[in-house]
Write an enzyme that holds these catalytic residues in place. Structure first.
Site, PDB file in Angstrom:
ATOM      1  N   LYS A  35      42.331  74.531 -11.854  1.00  0.00           N
ATOM      2  CA  LYS A  35      42.343  75.687 -12.766  1.00  0.00           C
ATOM      3  C   LYS A  35      41.572  75.369 -14.053  1.00  0.00           C
ATOM      4  O   LYS A  35      40.785  76.181 -14.550  1.00  0.00           O
ATOM      5  CB  LYS A  35      43.796  76.066 -13.081  1.00  0.00           C
TER       6      LYS A  35
ATOM      7  N   CYS B 237      42.243  81.842 -22.296  1.00  0.00           N
ATOM      8  CA  CYS B 237      42.018  80.747 -21.342  1.00  0.00           C
ATOM      9  C   CYS B 237      40.779  79.913 -21.643  1.00  0.00           C
ATOM     10  O   CYS B 237      40.884  78.703 -21.867  1.00  0.00           O
ATOM     11  CB  CYS B 237      41.895  81.324 -19.934  1.00  0.00           C
TER      12      CYS B 237
HETATM   13  N1  LIG Z   1      46.088  86.198 -19.601  1.00  0.00           N
HETATM   14  C1  LIG Z   1      45.311  85.734 -18.655  1.00  0.00           C
HETATM   15  O1  LIG Z   1      44.347  86.363 -18.308  1.00  0.00           O
HETATM   16  C2  LIG Z   1      45.628  84.417 -17.952  1.00  0.00           C
HETATM   17  C3  LIG Z   1      44.886  84.101 -16.807  1.00  0.00           C
HETATM   18  C4  LIG Z   1      45.184  82.928 -16.141  1.00  0.00           C
HETATM   19  C5  LIG Z   1      46.174  82.086 -16.610  1.00  0.00           C
HETATM   20  N2  LIG Z   1      46.868  82.395 -17.741  1.00  0.00           N
HETATM   21  C6  LIG Z   1      47.909  81.479 -18.178  1.00  0.00           C
HETATM   22  O2  LIG Z   1      49.171  82.055 -17.906  1.00  0.00           O
HETATM   23  C7  LIG Z   1      50.106  81.645 -18.900  1.00  0.00           C
HETATM   24  C8  LIG Z   1      50.733  82.876 -19.535  1.00  0.00           C
HETATM   25  O3  LIG Z   1      49.695  83.596 -20.158  1.00  0.00           O
HETATM   26  P1  LIG Z   1      49.875  85.108 -20.612  1.00  0.00           P
HETATM   27  O4  LIG Z   1      48.514  85.599 -20.915  1.00  0.00           O
HETATM   28  O5  LIG Z   1      50.710  85.855 -19.635  1.00  0.00           O
HETATM   29  O6  LIG Z   1      50.711  84.885 -21.955  1.00  0.00           O
HETATM   30  P2  LIG Z   1      51.482  86.012 -22.824  1.00  0.00           P
HETATM   31  O7  LIG Z   1      51.533  85.478 -24.207  1.00  0.00           O
HETATM   32  O8  LIG Z   1      50.885  87.353 -22.562  1.00  0.00           O
HETATM   33  O9  LIG Z   1      52.932  86.020 -22.198  1.00  0.00           O
HETATM   34  C9  LIG Z   1      53.809  84.951 -22.279  1.00  0.00           C
HETATM   35  C10 LIG Z   1      55.208  85.517 -22.498  1.00  0.00           C
HETATM   36  O10 LIG Z   1      56.122  84.420 -22.421  1.00  0.00           O
HETATM   37  C11 LIG Z   1      57.187  84.687 -23.347  1.00  0.00           C
HETATM   38  N3  LIG Z   1      57.912  83.437 -23.556  1.00  0.00           N
HETATM   39  C12 LIG Z   1      57.576  82.365 -24.306  1.00  0.00           C
HETATM   40  N4  LIG Z   1      58.501  81.395 -24.183  1.00  0.00           N
HETATM   41  C13 LIG Z   1      59.457  81.868 -23.348  1.00  0.00           C
HETATM   42  C14 LIG Z   1      60.659  81.337 -22.821  1.00  0.00           C
HETATM   43  N5  LIG Z   1      61.082  80.103 -23.122  1.00  0.00           N
HETATM   44  N6  LIG Z   1      61.401  82.120 -22.007  1.00  0.00           N
HETATM   45  C15 LIG Z   1      61.003  83.373 -21.682  1.00  0.00           C
HETATM   46  N7  LIG Z   1      59.857  83.910 -22.141  1.00  0.00           N
HETATM   47  C16 LIG Z   1      59.096  83.169 -22.954  1.00  0.00           C
HETATM   48  C17 LIG Z   1      56.474  85.284 -24.535  1.00  0.00           C
HETATM   49  O11 LIG Z   1      57.357  86.024 -25.346  1.00  0.00           O
HETATM   50  C18 LIG Z   1      55.405  86.163 -23.853  1.00  0.00           C
HETATM   51  O12 LIG Z   1      55.869  87.489 -23.664  1.00  0.00           O
HETATM   52  C19 LIG Z   1      49.349  80.770 -19.874  1.00  0.00           C
HETATM   53  O13 LIG Z   1      49.497  79.422 -19.522  1.00  0.00           O
HETATM   54  C20 LIG Z   1      47.917  81.197 -19.656  1.00  0.00           C
HETATM   55  O14 LIG Z   1      46.999  80.171 -20.003  1.00  0.00           O
HETATM   56  C21 LIG Z   1      46.623  83.560 -18.400  1.00  0.00           C
END
Ligand SMILES: NC(=O)c1ccc[n+]([C@@H]2O[C@H](COP(=O)([O-])OP(=O)(O)OC[C@H]3O[C@@H](n4cnc5c(N)ncnc54)[C@H](O)[C@@H]3O)[C@@H](O)[C@H]2O)c1
Length: 419
Positions: A216, A270
């Site tokens: 990734k 990312c």
């Molecule tokens: N957004 C993208 O396009 C994308 C693509 C691939 C991978 N990712 C990866 O996926 C992961 C999540 O990214 P995202 O974009 O969904 O983030 P985001 O910030 O949109 O969502 C994360 C959520 O997790 C919640 N959170 C934090 N700590 C928590 C806990 N202990 N218990 C419950 N909820 C909790 C936050 O309040 C938030 O709503 C990251 O590692 C990111 O790098 C994101």
């Protein structure tokens, strides 16, 4: 077991851009899903069937899944047969990964685990993080055989399944993309794959957890390095007074060349973040990856400097900045280079009126709020009144402004939308 399809209760921890669509596709395919989030605004909105951010086709799926009773929300960790962790993984000041959100999630899950449960880490993570999840759980639950120690069949199956969906196309790509599922053991990978078999039409590739984590990071570093090449070209062509779009168009006529498009920098959650995890893991070796990050991080400063220099040629200029999100046609402003550019210009030229416009942004982001010379206006007004028009994001809505009302104005198109 190899082609098993999961059919139990599932909890998704972290209901953001990745967790919510994942929870929703599982729920709409009959899985009973509980979404967990620490943010009460998100918990309440999704409980009402609302989607807290814009993503095509997501809102209707969320409201349907909630109305059918398949998707519910909670702040408390439930007992479940499987857990998907999709919490943020930002970086620390020294560019190492901040794993505190993952650790917190693992600690919340641990007391609820029953033998046979599956824990999948979807958050983008440095190699070794999935094993840490298993260790963190094991510290709280010494009664369970965890896969990082047990040679025999573990009580809990722990795996990593990275997400690679494209914002704006998440609901399509979540179904159609191939998935990499890396287990702490072969059994862990097979068990975790059963979850993705519920909805994925792509190929499900089984591997070990660290290879899945690294794959990734490599995907995003690959993108970053290629964008850095385009961004560096834009600086070179500018200094040689050449049109970068024309040069790239011609170079891409070669059947094996595909130079990407330059822009004002690299944004999103990312690509500007994940390559640093590789640099932190192998600082001696990751020289190109580090340089690419530096090239891309420098680009907003270059764009701002150019616009500031152009503005200083006017007595009393006004500047229109079109676009704030990190890419076109989405409302995501995280790590957006456009915001950085606007902030640099506004700080350097406090006496200059700066009009900002973005069809996906309703109020000025926090970073820009302190600038008294900044106003959020509609694009038509900004373009009409400005002396300098800076295009930062190629939203569809801006493309139609091409060549209209631009007479006599300075145009700086960082995306080639009007090229
Ligand atoms: N957004 C993208 O396009 C994308 C693509 C691939 C991978 N990712 C990866 O996926 C992961 C999540 O990214 P995202 O974009 O969904 O983030 P985001 O910030 O949109 O969502 C994360 C959520 O997790 C919640 N959170 C934090 N700590 C928590 C806990 N202990 N218990 C419950 N909820 C909790 C936050 O309040 C938030 O709503 C990251 O590692 C990111 O790098 C994101």
């Amino acid at each position: 077991m190899l082609n098993e399809v999961f059919s139990g209760q599932l909890a998704v921890v972290g209901m953001g851009y990745i967790g919510l669509p994942t929870a929703t596709v599982l729920a709409t395919r009959g899985i009973q899903v509980v979404g967990i989030d620490v943010n009460s605004r998100i918990v309440e909105a999704i409980s009402r069937g609302e989607t807290p951010f814009i993503e095509p086709d997501l809102a209707v799926a969320v409201s349907g899944a909630v109305a059918m009773g398949r998707l519910s929300m909670s702040r408390e960790m439930p007992e479940a047969d499987a857990y998907i962790i999709a919490v943020p993984t930002p970086f620390n000041a020294d560019h190492t990964a901040d794993l505190s959100f993952i650790q917190a999630a693992a600690k919340q899950i641990a007391p609820k685990l029953r033998p046979g449960a599956i824990v999948v880490l979807e958050s983008t993570s440095p190699p070794g993080t999935t094993e840490k999840v298993s260790r963190w759980i094991g510290e709280i639950r010494p009664d369970l055989r965890m896969p990082h120690v047990s040679g025999a069949t573990p009580d809990i199956y722990v795996a990593h399944c990275p997400e690679r969906v494209l914002p704006g196309k998440i609901m399509i790509e979540m179904i159609t993309n191939n998935r990499v599922v890396g287990g702490l053991s072969t059994d862990c990978a097979i068990k975790a794959a059963s979850i993705y078999r519920v909805f994925s039409q792509g190929e499900i590739l089984l591997t070990d957890a660290a290879s899945a984590e690294m794959a990734k990071l490599v995907e995003n570093a690959y993108r970053d390095v290629n964008i850095a090449f385009a961004n560096e070209l834009s600086l070179i062509t500018e200094s040689l007074r050449l049109d970068v779009w024309e040069v790239i168009r011609l170079a891409n006529q070669h059947p094996r060349v595909n130079v990407l498009s330059p822009g004002p920098g690299v944004g999103g959650h990312c690509i500007p973040v994940d390559p640093w995890f590789i640099v932190a893991a192998a600082p001696e070796q990751a020289r190109l990856i580090r340089t690419a990050r530096e090239v891309n991080d420098h680009k907003p400063h270059h764009v701002a400097d150019q616009v500031i220099a152009k503005a200083r040629r006017f007595v009393s200029p006004s500047i229109a900045c079109l676009g704030l999100t990190f890419k076109a046609n989405v409302d995501d402003i995280r790590e957006s280079p456009a915001i950085e550019v606007v902030n640099l210009i506004a700080k350097a030229l406090p006496e200059v009126e700066i009009m900002v416009s973005d069809p996906y942004v309703e109020e000025l982001p926090e970073l820009l709020n302190s600038n008294a010379n900044l106003n959020l206006v509609n694009a038509g007004e900004a373009v009409d009144r400005a002396d300098i028009i800076l295009l930062l994001v190629e939203h569809e809505a801006f493309k139609s402004l091409r060549h209209t009302r631009h007479n006599g104005k300075v145009i700086y198109d960082t995306r080639g939308a009007w090229a």
